[in-house]
Enzyme design. Structure first.
Site, PDB file in Angstrom:
ATOM      1  N   LYS A  57      -8.018  -5.688  -2.506  1.00 32.81           N
ATOM      2  CA  LYS A  57      -8.870  -5.007  -1.529  1.00 32.81           C
ATOM      3  C   LYS A  57      -8.883  -3.853  -2.274  1.00 32.81           C
ATOM      4  O   LYS A  57      -8.233  -2.858  -2.993  1.00 32.81           O
ATOM      5  CB  LYS A  57      -8.473  -4.421   0.138  1.00 32.81           C
ATOM      6  N   LYS A  61       0.531  -1.283  -0.367  1.00 33.36           N
ATOM      7  CA  LYS A  61       0.477  -0.510  -0.150  1.00 33.36           C
ATOM      8  C   LYS A  61       0.488   1.023  -0.154  1.00 33.36           C
ATOM      9  O   LYS A  61       1.866   1.397   0.702  1.00 33.36           O
ATOM     10  CB  LYS A  61      -1.012  -0.022   1.725  1.00 33.36           C
TER      11      LYS A  61
HETATM   12  O1  LIG Z   1      -4.611  -2.622   5.722  1.00 32.15           O
HETATM   13  C1  LIG Z   1      -4.082  -1.884   7.161  1.00 32.15           C
HETATM   14  C2  LIG Z   1      -3.816  -0.046   7.271  1.00 32.15           C
HETATM   15  O2  LIG Z   1      -2.995  -0.012   6.204  1.00 32.15           O
HETATM   16  C3  LIG Z   1      -3.750   0.494   8.272  1.00 32.15           C
HETATM   17  O3  LIG Z   1      -3.240   1.745   8.648  1.00 32.15           O
HETATM   18  P1  LIG Z   1      -2.944   2.528  10.030  1.00 32.15           P
HETATM   19  O4  LIG Z   1      -3.069   1.396  10.887  1.00 32.15           O
HETATM   20  O5  LIG Z   1      -2.303   3.386   9.621  1.00 32.15           O
HETATM   21  O6  LIG Z   1      -4.572   3.445  10.014  1.00 32.15           O
END
Ligand SMILES: O=C[C@H](O)COP(=O)(O)O
Length: 238
Positions: free
Chosen positions: A79, A27
């Site tokens: 996703k 991501k």
């Molecule tokens: O899929 C999980 C996310 O990347 C969570 O990111 P975060 O902990 O910065 O909200």
């Protein structure tokens, strides 16, 4: 309970893999909650790690995803966010078309934004309905606007626990994310999601910084302890 860590590069994936996280999630945090990294990174990480750990891919928000042609067959799951889709009549069929083009065996994750009003994304009931219709294997609750608090600022532990029960009754795995921090772990342990998903908590500064090995190890240990404590409490009450 499994730990998913979102990473943005081959180097971060290698760090997470070497620390034996259960899921490496690709991501790009500068591109939003479910921003996609490049197909080159998908390919390199999925090929290198898929035999040792599961590799999931964030592909972005539905209105901007045009193709899934570059998704490697070695990926475990994908996703796609639904920001901006609340008033779009065709979002479910557009998502279905993309899911149908995935390589065989790549699983589908349904995404519900707990801050749906900020994301202009579909309601919980609509996403649950889609998850069943499109045969998703996992249901992720995350937040869209990372500057607007954590998941617990939008949904209570009780709501999330009830959601988990509904998902399990439908045979879906439940993944929980949304700026989770160590202070949230006792609530997380009570909810008992199948997957706890993080990035910001294990990075220097914030989620756009670099993953820190010590923060990751410490978060995992705190999660393990919170889980153990919760199980002991449950046993002592029974
Ligand atoms: O899929 C999980 C996310 O990347 C969570 O990111 P975060 O902990 O910065 O909200």
């Amino acid at each position: 309970m499994q730990l998913l860590v979102s990473v943005r590069s081959v180097a971060e994936a290698n760090l997470a893999g070497q620390l034996s996280v259960d899921l490496i999630d690709l991501k790009e945090p500068n591109s939003g909650s479910l921003g996609a990294t490049s197909p080159k990174v998908w390919q390199a990480v999925a090929c290198q790690w898929h035999q040792r750990t599961r590799v999931s891919l964030a592909l972005g928000e539905l209105p901007e995803v045009v193709s899934v042609a570059n998704v490697p067959a070695e990926a475990d799951s994908v996703k796609i966010g639904l920001a901006g889709c609340r008033r779009q009549p065709d979002w479910q069929s557009e998502l279905s078309t993309l899911f149908d083009q995935l390589p065989n065996g790549v699983q589908r994750v349904a995404v519900y934004y707990a801050d749906a009003h900020l994301a202009d994304s579909p309601s919980l009931e609509d996403v649950l309905d889609m998850a069943r219709q499109l045969e998703c294997q996992t249901f992720l609750v995350d937040t869209y606007d990372k500057s607007a608090g954590a998941v617990f600022d939008h949904m209570s532990p009780m709501q999330l626990k009830k959601l988990r029960d509904r998902l399990h009754a439908d045979g879906l795995h439940f993944a929980l994310a949304g700026s989770l921090r160590v202070k949230h772990l006792s609530s997380v342990a009570k909810i008992q999601p199948d997957i706890v998903a993080v990035r910001g908590a294990v990075c220097h500064r914030d989620r756009t910084g670099e993953i820190d090995a010590e923060l990751l190890q410490s978060f995992r240990e705190q999660l393990r302890l919170a889980w153990k404590l919760d199980r002991q409490e449950v046993l002592s009450r029974s």
